[in-house]
Enzyme design. Sequence first.
Site, mmCIF file in Angstrom:
data_model
loop_
_atom_site.group_PDB
_atom_site.id
_atom_site.type_symbol
_atom_site.label_atom_id
_atom_site.label_comp_id
_atom_site.label_asym_id
_atom_site.label_seq_id
_atom_site.Cartn_x
_atom_site.Cartn_y
_atom_site.Cartn_z
ATOM 1 N N ALA A 62 0.822 -1.054 0.234
ATOM 2 C CA ALA A 62 0.125 0.006 -0.189
ATOM 3 C C ALA A 62 0.910 1.099 -0.174
ATOM 4 C CB ALA A 62 -0.776 -0.097 1.294
ATOM 5 N N GLY A 101 0.318 -4.940 0.771
ATOM 6 C CA GLY A 101 -0.674 -5.003 -0.270
ATOM 7 C C GLY A 101 -0.380 -5.668 -1.636
ATOM 8 N N GLU A 104 -0.738 -9.318 -1.249
ATOM 9 C CA GLU A 104 -2.267 -9.566 -1.359
ATOM 10 C C GLU A 104 -2.916 -9.399 -2.767
ATOM 11 O OE1 GLU A 104 -3.411 -7.954 3.212
ATOM 12 O OE2 GLU A 104 -2.792 -6.397 1.962
ATOM 13 N N GLU A 124 3.339 -5.728 7.422
ATOM 14 C CA GLU A 124 2.498 -4.588 8.045
ATOM 15 C C GLU A 124 2.962 -4.444 9.591
ATOM 16 O OE1 GLU A 124 1.834 -6.770 5.722
ATOM 17 O OE2 GLU A 124 0.269 -5.773 4.474
HETATM 18 N N1 3HC Z 1 4.641 3.484 0.276
HETATM 19 C C1 3HC Z 1 5.102 4.728 -0.079
HETATM 20 N N2 3HC Z 1 6.512 4.992 -0.524
HETATM 21 C C2 3HC Z 1 7.096 3.875 -0.288
HETATM 22 C C3 3HC Z 1 7.012 2.666 0.087
HETATM 23 C C4 3HC Z 1 5.558 2.370 0.433
HETATM 24 N N3 3HC Z 1 4.845 1.359 0.663
HETATM 25 N N4 3HC Z 1 7.835 1.879 0.091
HETATM 26 C C5 3HC Z 1 8.887 2.636 -0.287
HETATM 27 N N5 3HC Z 1 8.602 3.615 -0.535
HETATM 28 C C6 3HC Z 1 9.615 4.797 -1.093
HETATM 29 C C7 3HC Z 1 10.463 5.043 -0.136
HETATM 30 O O1 3HC Z 1 10.001 5.974 0.911
HETATM 31 C C8 3HC Z 1 11.590 5.815 -0.656
HETATM 32 O O2 3HC Z 1 11.234 7.154 -1.243
HETATM 33 P P1 3HC Z 1 12.279 8.205 -1.512
HETATM 34 O O3 3HC Z 1 13.082 7.630 -2.916
HETATM 35 O O4 3HC Z 1 11.557 9.337 -1.685
HETATM 36 O O5 3HC Z 1 13.340 8.193 -0.205
HETATM 37 C C9 3HC Z 1 11.592 4.940 -2.179
HETATM 38 O O6 3HC Z 1 10.094 4.432 -2.281
HETATM 39 C C10 3HC Z 1 12.426 3.608 -2.056
HETATM 40 O O7 3HC Z 1 12.379 3.025 -1.000
HETATM 41 P P2 3HC Z 1 13.696 2.073 -0.432
HETATM 42 O O8 3HC Z 1 14.607 3.255 -0.411
HETATM 43 O O9 3HC Z 1 13.247 1.336 0.521
HETATM 44 O O10 3HC Z 1 13.991 1.375 -1.624
HETATM 45 P P3 3HC Z 1 14.739 -0.224 -1.952
HETATM 46 O O11 3HC Z 1 14.915 -0.415 -3.280
HETATM 47 O O12 3HC Z 1 16.102 -0.116 -0.920
HETATM 48 O O13 3HC Z 1 13.582 -1.050 -1.019
HETATM 49 C C11 3HC Z 1 11.485 -2.232 -0.729
HETATM 50 C C12 3HC Z 1 12.849 -1.413 -1.748
HETATM 51 C C13 3HC Z 1 12.022 -3.544 -0.302
HETATM 52 C C14 3HC Z 1 10.219 -2.371 -1.509
HETATM 53 C C15 3HC Z 1 11.314 -1.281 0.439
HETATM 54 O O14 3HC Z 1 11.000 0.372 -0.042
HETATM 55 C C16 3HC Z 1 10.140 -1.739 1.471
HETATM 56 O O15 3HC Z 1 10.594 -2.357 2.103
HETATM 57 N N6 3HC Z 1 9.229 -0.844 1.530
HETATM 58 C C17 3HC Z 1 8.053 -1.016 2.299
HETATM 59 C C18 3HC Z 1 7.157 -2.160 1.946
HETATM 60 C C19 3HC Z 1 6.122 -2.122 2.773
HETATM 61 O O16 3HC Z 1 6.189 -2.028 4.111
HETATM 62 N N7 3HC Z 1 4.885 -2.635 2.238
HETATM 63 C C20 3HC Z 1 3.438 -2.763 3.390
HETATM 64 C C21 3HC Z 1 3.001 -1.464 3.210
HETATM 65 S S1 3HC Z 1 1.616 -1.703 4.256
HETATM 66 C C22 3HC Z 1 0.636 -2.420 3.106
HETATM 67 O O17 3HC Z 1 0.698 -2.934 2.191
HETATM 68 C C23 3HC Z 1 -0.954 -2.812 3.999
HETATM 69 C C24 3HC Z 1 -1.633 -3.529 3.136
HETATM 70 O O18 3HC Z 1 -1.809 -4.481 3.890
HETATM 71 C C25 3HC Z 1 -2.933 -2.828 3.090
#
Ligand code: 3HC
Length: 646
Positions: A62, A101, A104, A124
């Site tokens: 998400a 997400g 999912e 999450e």
């Molecule tokens: N939403 C918005 N922005 C995000 C994001 C997300 N889920 N994940 C990463 N970003 C952004 C970062 O803030 C960063 O922004 P910036 O360049 O402006 O600083 C950019 O994307 C790149 O992120 P990373 O530096 O972390 O990039 P990497 O290539 O090192 O890693 C990744 C990629 C493994 C995908 C890592 O970004 C990550 O782990 N992201 C988080 C994923 C996450 O937690 N997803 C779950 C979200 S909650 C959810 O999905 C709820 C659902 O169940 C309803």
Amino acid sequence: MSVVTISRNGDIAVVTVDNPPVNALSQALRRGLWDAVETLDADPQVRAVVLICAGRTFIAGADVTEFGKPPLEPHLPDLVDRIEAAAKPWVAAIHGSALGGGFEVAMGCRFRVAVEGASVGLPEVSLGIVPGASGTVRTPRLAGVEAAVDLVTSGKPVKAAKALSLGLVDAVFAGDLQANALAFARDALTRELPPPVLARPVAAPDAAFWDEKRKAVAKAAKGAEAPLRALDCLRKAAEAPFAEAMAFERQTFLDLRASDQAAALRHVFFAERAAPRPAHLKGADPLPLRSAGVIGGGTMGAGIAAALRDAGIPVTLIERDDEALARGMANLRGIFDGAVKRGKLSEAQAEAHMAGVTATTDYAALSDADLVIEAVFEEIGVKRAVFDRLATACRADAVLATNTSYLDPRLIAEGLPHPDRFIGLHFFSPANVMRLLEIVPVPETSDRTLATGFALGRMLNKVPVQSGICEGFIGNRILKRYRAGAETLVRQGVAIADIDAAMRAYGFAMGPFEAQDLGGLDIAFLQREGARAAGQDVPETLGDILVRANRKGQKTGGGWYDYAPGERRPQPSAAVAELLADRITGRTQMDPEAIARHLVGEMAAEGRAILDEGIAASPADIDLVEIHGYGFPRWRGGPMFAASRA
Ligand code: 3HC
Ligand code: NAI
């Protein structure tokens, strides 16, 4: 450009998501995918659909930036249902990470295939929430309840091969993902389709299983709420019908999304992502880091060398004589052996790590090093002598760094030719484990050298935070204030054990006094004595009284507490009560919450002074220092965040 495009490969459609940087599920992307399902359902030419992503990763989740805002349609759970209900089978083709997400959405597809090296997961809980679009409900239907509990409550992703063995994906390919996914889809059409994930059965474990998991998850969560709430959702998924479990998950997700813990964890999420690339260094190119030297193979030097080897960087380790060198190498060997025992390294990797270290007393071996980190005794004369030798032994452009904790880096750099390449790199013990790296430039340090420090932080998977020069830099300065605050409470009559218990209840692994007993009271004492000898006015602390009575902590059998021989369990000490009796002037009673609020307030007050003096760039940087260097509970967001909400 549209975030979703559709192309054709015969009777298979390819839906490509392109929403940089990580294909997060923004409203535009959700809408685009929804429309793609509608379009392709209506197209009689199309028999199956491959869902694939452009860029570095599959959908990473998400869009976290939307979390604070009102949700917009189409909602993610509805989108996942819509994909699952599509008239044609969808195949998710995963590279990079399918997270939250993103995974999912993949579970809404009839099949999931992945390229080697990809990973899938439901992180999450690390954001203080539970999966909100069926992660807790569909995962047990794909992989069984036990695997789902591990995946969801830990938040840790698994690699493609493991995902295959768990049933989370159906195939893993080497090579061209799209071509393989198309071939997979064509082949799947020749057979009867499996039921959609929602229709697959789930075997419910007994109550004893849930009791046992609850205990284990509570222990690992250390006060974080989301992992336990996720466990509740998983139990509901195992025991209730699909729709009821979905409603329960959604409600839990919405409750938690608005919680303080989730706000704190989102704050840390963005702070951690911003830290490695500070805005003011955009455009400053770091120097290449192909080889490094470490001076001193003690606690810190060996840990720093281990961290460098973990990142694949060849290391030259220098000590003052052969005996100390042998000790240094034994320290390093001990670190790698420990990693083998804990399953972090294979025997072969440990050997390769050792083979990449050149041990010598000859500084000439540093003639080609790109970076040298000094970690010798904390004495200005010893350090200056080391830098004199580095000045002649190293290339003029090699970055020269000190790991000093308390000395003024400007004094260490004095007289060094090309001081623009000098920098403080303050690691934390154990240096190969702790993620904090304070980066301390002197006035002469060039942007390039500073950028190289941050590049090193990224290579070592550290959380780099820039600090200005002051006693103790950011972290140890706040630690000093925290300890002083705790001592003040003791003087006012609050029991030592009550203070430790309050900080543990707040979320620290240890309270301030038991932590000192573990690390030793003498280090800070000697530092205070040094300052006194230099003429500074350093008032007597309670710790001074204990050290003078030879109570230096666990290593002398007692510090703030007594310890039975061979035991680490702190026991309130009558001897300490007597030693401190005439310093304890009050009889204050404080409840645990008030103690924690007061001491976190002290940390935040020091943090504000640090900001006012320009020592730290932002409150978020201070929070990262405390979380990654001093055990501040992550789900509280750090002292600055916590104080801003108090
Ligand atoms: N939403 C918005 N922005 C995000 C994001 C997300 N889920 N994940 C990463 N970003 C952004 C970062 O803030 C960063 O922004 P910036 O360049 O402006 O600083 C950019 O994307 C790149 O992120 P990373 O530096 O972390 O990039 P990497 O290539 O090192 O890693 C990744 C990629 C493994 C995908 C890592 O970004 C990550 O782990 N992201 C988080 C994923 C996450 O937690 N997803 C779950 C979200 S909650 C959810 O999905 C709820 C659902 O169940 C309803
Ligand atoms: P240590 O005493 O364990 O190791 C110092 C090592 O330096 C010894 O092995 C010694 O033989 C070697 N050494 C001394 N003089 C030398 C010389 N002239 N040339 C080559 N080697 C020499 O000390 P520790 O704890 O590793 O600390 C090192 C530095 O790191 C200090 O500046 C300390 O303040 C700092 N530091 C320590 C932390 C800790 O938790 N121990 C945390 C962060 C920084």
